[in-house]
Every structure is written in structure tokens, then in C-alpha cells.
Design a protein around this motif. Structure first.
Motif, PDB file in Angstrom:
ATOM      1  N   SER A 469       0.795  -1.232   0.000  1.00  0.00           N
ATOM      2  CA  SER A 469       0.000   0.000   0.000  1.00  0.00           C
ATOM      3  C   SER A 469       0.825   1.279   0.000  1.00  0.00           C
ATOM      4  O   SER A 469       0.422   2.290   0.577  1.00  0.00           O
ATOM      5  CB  SER A 469      -0.935   0.002   1.218  1.00  0.00           C
ATOM      6  OG  SER A 469      -1.798  -1.113   1.178  1.00  0.00           O
ATOM      7  N   GLU A 523       3.868  -7.984   8.808  1.00  0.00           N
ATOM      8  CA  GLU A 523       2.543  -7.442   9.104  1.00  0.00           C
ATOM      9  C   GLU A 523       2.597  -5.969   9.509  1.00  0.00           C
ATOM     10  O   GLU A 523       1.742  -5.169   9.145  1.00  0.00           O
ATOM     11  CB  GLU A 523       1.876  -8.258  10.226  1.00  0.00           C
ATOM     12  CG  GLU A 523       1.259  -9.556   9.737  1.00  0.00           C
ATOM     13  CD  GLU A 523       0.560 -10.298  10.868  1.00  0.00           C
ATOM     14  OE1 GLU A 523       0.570  -9.789  12.024  1.00  0.00           O
ATOM     15  OE2 GLU A 523       0.005 -11.373  10.605  1.00  0.00           O
ATOM     16  N   ASN A 524       3.618  -5.613  10.290  1.00  0.00           N
ATOM     17  CA  ASN A 524       3.702  -4.236  10.794  1.00  0.00           C
ATOM     18  C   ASN A 524       4.802  -3.421  10.116  1.00  0.00           C
ATOM     19  O   ASN A 524       5.178  -2.349  10.604  1.00  0.00           O
ATOM     20  CB  ASN A 524       3.932  -4.258  12.314  1.00  0.00           C
ATOM     21  CG  ASN A 524       2.757  -4.866  13.061  1.00  0.00           C
ATOM     22  OD1 ASN A 524       1.610  -4.516  12.799  1.00  0.00           O
ATOM     23  ND2 ASN A 524       3.042  -5.790  13.960  1.00  0.00           N
ATOM     24  N   ARG A 526       6.599  -0.865   7.821  1.00  0.00           N
ATOM     25  CA  ARG A 526       6.217   0.427   7.268  1.00  0.00           C
ATOM     26  C   ARG A 526       7.305   0.943   6.332  1.00  0.00           C
ATOM     27  O   ARG A 526       8.487   0.693   6.553  1.00  0.00           O
ATOM     28  CB  ARG A 526       5.985   1.458   8.387  1.00  0.00           C
ATOM     29  CG  ARG A 526       4.802   1.136   9.268  1.00  0.00           C
ATOM     30  CD  ARG A 526       4.679   2.122  10.425  1.00  0.00           C
ATOM     31  NE  ARG A 526       3.549   1.798  11.278  1.00  0.00           N
ATOM     32  CZ  ARG A 526       2.309   2.280  11.111  1.00  0.00           C
ATOM     33  NH1 ARG A 526       2.084   3.159  10.132  1.00  0.00           N
ATOM     34  NH2 ARG A 526       1.336   1.932  11.906  1.00  0.00           N
ATOM     35  N   LYS A 531       2.070   1.726   6.616  1.00  0.00           N
ATOM     36  CA  LYS A 531       2.060   0.272   6.728  1.00  0.00           C
ATOM     37  C   LYS A 531       1.859  -0.337   5.332  1.00  0.00           C
ATOM     38  O   LYS A 531       0.954   0.068   4.606  1.00  0.00           O
ATOM     39  CB  LYS A 531       0.952  -0.190   7.668  1.00  0.00           C
ATOM     40  CG  LYS A 531       1.036  -1.672   8.025  1.00  0.00           C
ATOM     41  CD  LYS A 531      -0.039  -2.087   9.027  1.00  0.00           C
ATOM     42  CE  LYS A 531       0.255  -1.556  10.408  1.00  0.00           C
ATOM     43  NZ  LYS A 531      -0.668  -2.133  11.424  1.00  0.00           N
ATOM     44  N   ASN A 533       0.946  -3.396   4.318  1.00  0.00           N
ATOM     45  CA  ASN A 533      -0.230  -4.244   4.114  1.00  0.00           C
ATOM     46  C   ASN A 533      -0.014  -5.224   2.954  1.00  0.00           C
ATOM     47  O   ASN A 533      -0.763  -5.242   1.970  1.00  0.00           O
ATOM     48  CB  ASN A 533      -1.468  -3.382   3.861  1.00  0.00           C
ATOM     49  CG  ASN A 533      -2.762  -4.201   3.872  1.00  0.00           C
ATOM     50  OD1 ASN A 533      -2.834  -5.240   4.528  1.00  0.00           O
ATOM     51  ND2 ASN A 533      -3.758  -3.741   3.141  1.00  0.00           N
ATOM     52  N   GLN A 535      -0.214  -8.092   0.498  1.00  0.00           N
ATOM     53  CA  GLN A 535      -1.269  -9.032   0.127  1.00  0.00           C
ATOM     54  C   GLN A 535      -0.991  -9.596  -1.255  1.00  0.00           C
ATOM     55  O   GLN A 535      -0.425  -8.892  -2.103  1.00  0.00           O
ATOM     56  CB  GLN A 535      -2.644  -8.326   0.096  1.00  0.00           C
ATOM     57  CG  GLN A 535      -3.095  -7.741   1.420  1.00  0.00           C
ATOM     58  CD  GLN A 535      -3.493  -8.795   2.419  1.00  0.00           C
ATOM     59  OE1 GLN A 535      -3.823  -9.926   2.060  1.00  0.00           O
ATOM     60  NE2 GLN A 535      -3.456  -8.429   3.706  1.00  0.00           N
TER      61      GLN A 535
END
Length: 548
Positions: A469, A523-524, A526, A531, A533, A535
Motif C-alpha cells: 500500500s 505485518e507491521n 512500514r 504500513k 499491508n 497481500q
């Protein structure tokens, strides 16, 4: 091989030199240092076969400083280097490692600069002289440099000196030195001319061969962009506008190209300058000083002109012309990622040069990540963002109150909206230049349609496409993405495939079956405070519909 337990304290070097080495932060010697320092301390001649970046300067500086007689003002050590930059770099290294020695004088002498400081230094007495062959001979012939008490002679980057035409000068200097001296010769290769010198002037030398585990540093992100020759300047402009960088060296193949590229960049508003072998020394020094202090941000250079150049703020190296040999590539990208910082290397590759790219990857045992050429939309988004930032900065500038009154008077007297006045002033500041980039006409060559199909490409075997993201609007580049995911997820740079950066998101090719431990670690994660994210991507068509 270097033992993990071996430290500089184990090498029996002078306590004051050991203290200075500790001040610099070094604890464990590199392979060439571990092999060379004991041999030189024992009085042996040394032939070192090593690439740049293996720590060879300390390998000869530390033992020479450990044995030098600081009570004598006579010149006891001479180091020959091919370029002014390398001579200065070596002299500075001697200064650092000899910081705690009493009355040690190190003098760099080189061509193209004032004789005054060099003559004064020679008159005062310098135990260690570091110089280029031409200027050393100049001082020898005029009787200003006395080598009759010389105990140590170092030929640094000997192959480069011979390639630059210094063979006769080197032999002339060697012939003028005492027969009984310690000689150390360092070279990346061993051509017949170098072998001849070692046979003639070195006595039963210890040979040290060090091959770097990887020819290119792990802290340098390496990418390439496929671009046709006529479009290189357009591609360079786009990269400079979109890629966040502090300072950059752009490497070209010829002296003429340094001037041409620099002039074209300056015409586009970039702070750029050329450096090549024909530029007068005084101008060369001013240019490098300007790069160091931030007056210029882009240096256009040839291989030889940038040899030994060490400027910490260089965050990027861009190979505008692909080098014909892998050694040049390694030397070029070694100008970034200095002092433990991360660096970025970009390579322009034309379709006919892909075989050279493969040769570089094979020789350096590294995979270059293909990067997308920034689009017109990317460039224009950056231009708009910078324009908005410039307004914000100007709002706090001194003198704004005066101009506010003038504009309010103009608004009242001419019945013109404030927005129209601001727009007119912006147009005035452009001086007739177009603000937004327009898409150039398509090339007639066949490779262009193939490149336009890249976003729909299938990942190579074993990789899958993931979506994160962060994108251009977050001012991220491929180097930021690779660095963050590799560091947080425990991945190696070779496990990354293609990276496509969109305005609001990015697509990254990673191993299809990422371990749960890696996914948990990411997961965290940045990038630029956002972040990521991570996927699996649901398809290029859906991704494109979300792109503004």
C-alpha cells in the motif's frame, strides 16, 4: 582466510597505530589486511591481487606507519597512485591511522595544482609522500624530492597506472630508489607488464590474492531500465524527477558525452557538472568541492575521471552508458554506499546490450532488478507536489508582506481574482517553459510495444505478485521497497523479481510460498511511515482500475 577471532591487536602493530585503528572503529582485519600486515611487518615484499573495496589501503598503511621513524624528517615511504583523487584518499588514510604518532608528516603531491604547498611540505620534511607518477618525477628532476633514504615503496592500483600510460614513469621512479627497500604492489589484475615489474624490482615477494565474496556490496540496491539509445536523455530526466536522491554520479563512455549530458541537464534546470580528463585541475577541484557541499547534485563522469572519488553524500550511481567490462561496473557502483550507508545503482540497457547485462550479473553473482521507467503521470505528479511544496515554503519567506500588499492593490485596481493573479505569477516564473510533461511520440522500433506490455507480465517461475500500500505519492523507490521487505522479512535481494510502482500502491514479485514467519514479520512493516499491508495481488486489471 581470516579467522573470526583475529583482531588488529593480534597483528603486532604499533600501539599508537592500533589506538588510531580503534578510533576509526575497526576491530577485525579484512582478508587482505590479515595476510599483508604480518608480511610487511616482517620485512617481506608483497604482491597483492585485490579489487577496490577489500581494504588494501589499510593493509599497507598500517605496517608502514608501525615501522616509520618519526624522529627523522627524511622521506622514508613513497606511495604511487594513478589519480589525484586516489592519492588524496590514501594520504588521508595515512593521516587517520597515524593520528597518534608524534611528528608524523604525510604529503600528497599531484599534478594540476599549485606547487607552493607541495614545495613547502617537502622543505619541512615528510616521512610519507603519496603522489601521482608525473608530479613525483617532476619533483625528482628538480631536486626537490630526495628518495635516497627510502625504505618503503607502494604501487597502488598498478594496472590502472600502466593503463593510463605511466609505465615509463613508474620504471623511472623505481630506478631512482635505493636497491634495498621494501616494495608492495597492489593490482586488480596481473597483466604481463605488471609481472615484469614484480620480477625486476621485487625480491622474493609474498603473493596475496583476495577475491571478494561478492564483487558488489550488499548495501547497494542494483536495478536496470531497458531504454533505447535515442530515449536515454528523456529516461534520465524522468529518473531524476521521480527518484528521491541526495547526490548522483552519471557515468558515460566518452569525454564529449560528459559535456553534452551535463549541458542538457543544466538546460532542464538540474544542478549538474561534467568531470573528465581534459578538465583543468583547478576546475576539477572546484567541481568536486561543489558536489561535497551540495552546490551541485549531479556529476557526469567517465570511468578514469571518477577513479578514487569518495563523496559520502552520493546516494545514487546511474550508468547512462553500460560499461564494456564488469570491473568498470564494480568500480562505478562502488562510488555509492560509502561509509556503511545504503546506495542505489541504476543501469540503462538497450535491447542490443542485454548480453552485457547478463555478463555483469554472472561476474558479480548478483541479480539486477528490472525497474519501470517512470511514466509521464509519475513525473507530473512529482512536479505538482514540488510546486505545492514551493508555495508552502514561500509563505514563510521574508518580504511576503510587501508582495501581499502589492497584489491586494492590483486585485482592487484591476478587478482580477487572487487565483488568476497567482496563476499569472506562476506562468511568469516558468519563463515560457512547459510545466507538465507530455508523452513523446511512440518509437517506430519494435521494442517499444514489448515494453508497454510489461505491467501484464507473468512472474518468473517460483515467484508471485504481491501488492503493497505504498507508491509514488509516498515518495518511495524500488530501493526503499527492497530494503524494508528484505530487512524485516529476512529475505535476500536475489529473491525479489520485478517491481512496479504506481501512484498509490506497488506490485512486488516475491517467492510464491512465503513462510508464515516472514508474513508475520511483515505485518507491521512500514515504508515512509505507511504500513505496507502486503497481500497477494488479485490481478493487474483490478489493480489498474484503482489507479487514479
Amino acid at each position: 582466510m581470516t579467522s573470526p577471532e583475529l583482531t588488529f591487536a593480534d597483528l603486532q602493530i604499533h600501539p599508537s597505530v592500533l589506538q588510531a585503528v580503534g578510533d576509526v572503529g575497526y576491530e577485525t582485519p579484512s582478508a587482505i589486511q590479515a595476510a599483508t600486515i604480518p608480511a610487511m611487518l616482517a620485512g617481506s615484499d608483497v604482491v597483492g591481487l585485490a579489487q577496490t573495496g577489500t581494504g588494501k589501503t589499510a593493509a599497507f598503511a598500517i605496517p608502514i606507519l608501525s615501522k616509520i621513524d618519526t624522529a627523522s624528517r627524511a622521506t622514508q615511504a613513497l606511495v604511487l597512485a594513478p589519480t589525484r583523487e586516489l592519492a588524496l584518499q590514501v594520504a588521508e588514510a595515512f593521516g587517520r591511522y597515524g593520528a597518534h604518532l608524534p611528528q608524523i608528516n604525510v604529503l600528497p603531491i599531484y599534478g594540476g595544482s599549485s606547487y607552493g604547498p607541495q614545495l613547502a611540505g617537502l622543505k619541512r620534511g615528510a616521512q610519507i609522500v603519496v603522489g601521482t607518477p608525473g608530479r613525483v618525477i617532476d619533483h625528482l628532476e628538480k631536486g626537490r624530492l630526495d628518495l635516497s633514504h627510502l625504505d618503503y615503496l607502494v604501487l597502488d592500483e598498478a594496472d590502472e597506472m600502466l593503463q593510463m600510460g605511466f609505465a615509463e614513469d613508474v620504471e623511472r621512479i623505481l630506478a631512482d630508489t635505493p636497491e634495498y627497500k621494501q616494495v608492495a604492489l597492489f593490482s586488480a589484475t596481473m597483466p604481463p607488464a605488471i609481472r615484469k615489474i614484480t620480477t625486476k624490482y621485487l625480491h622474493d615477494p609474498v603473493e596475496v590474492t583476495v577475491k571478494a565474496k561478492t564483487a558488489t556490496a550488499e548495501n547497494i540496491s542494483q536495478r536496470y531500465i531497458q531504454v533505447s539509445g535515442p530515449r536515454k536523455m528523456d529516461a534520465l530526466t524522468r529518473v531524476l524527477e521521480v527518484e528521491p536522491f541526495e547526490a548522483m554520479i552519471v557515468f558515460v563512455r566518452t569525454k564529449q558525452a560528459t559535456e553534452e549530458v551535463a549541458e542538457r541537464l543544466k538546460a532542464r534546470g538540474f544542478a549538474a557538472a561534467a568531470i573528465n580528463g581534459d578538465i583543468p585541475q583547478a576546475q576539477r577541484e572546484r567541481t568536486i568541492a561543489a558536489l561535497k557541499n551540495g552546490d551541485i547534485d549531479i556529476l557526469i563522469a567517465t570511468d578514469v575521471a571518477a577513479r578514487g572519488l569518495d563523496v559520502e553524500r552520493i546516494s545514487h550511481v546511474l550508468n547512462y552508458d553500460i560499461p564494456q567490462d564488469t570491473e568498470s561496473y564494480v568500480h562505478r557502483i562502488g562510488r555509492t554506499g560509502r561509509a556503511g550507508r545504503s546506495g542505489n545503482a541504476l543501469l540503462f540497457v538497450t535491447p542490443r546490450e542485454r548480453h552485457l547485462l547478463r555478463s555483469i550479473e554472472k561476474a558479480t553473482r548478483s541479480t539486477l532488478i528490472e525497474a519501470e521507467l517512470p511514466s509521464v503521470e509519475d513525473v507530473n505528479a512529482q512536479r505538482v507536489a514540488k510546486f505545492r511544496d514551493s508555495i508552502s515554503e514561500a509563505l514563510d519567506a521574508p518580504g511576503i508582506d510587501l508582495f501581499r500588499r502589492l497584489i491586494e492593490d492590483y486585485e482592487r485596481d484591476n478587478d482580477v481574482t487572487m487565483a488568476d493573479i497567482a496563476a499569472a505569477l506562476a506562468v511568469q516564473s516558468r519563463d515560457g517553459e512547459e510545466f507538465l510533461m507530455v508523452e513523446p511520440p511512440p518509437e517506430k522500433r519494435r521494442e517499444r510495444p514489448e515494453r508497454s506490455a510489461k505491467p501484464d507480465r507473468k512472474p518468473r517461475e517460483g515467484l508471485a505478485t504481491y501488492r503493497i500500500s505504498v507508491g509514488k505519492r509516498h515518495k518511495v523507490g524500488p530501493g526503499h521497497i527492497v530494503g524494508a521487505i528484505a530487512n524485516e522479512g529476512g529475505l535476500h535481494r536475489s529473491e525479489f523479481g520485478h517491481i512496479t510502482i504506481r501512484p498509490d500502491f506497488s506490485l512486488v514479485e516475491l517467492p510464491a510460498k512465503l513462510p508464515k514467519k516472514t508474513l508475520k514479520a511483515l505485518e507491521n512493516t512500514r515504508i515512509s511511515g505507511v504500513k505496507i499491508n502486503l497481500q497477494p495481488d488479485r490481478g493487474p486489471a483490478k489493480s489498474r482500475r484503482k489507479t487514479p
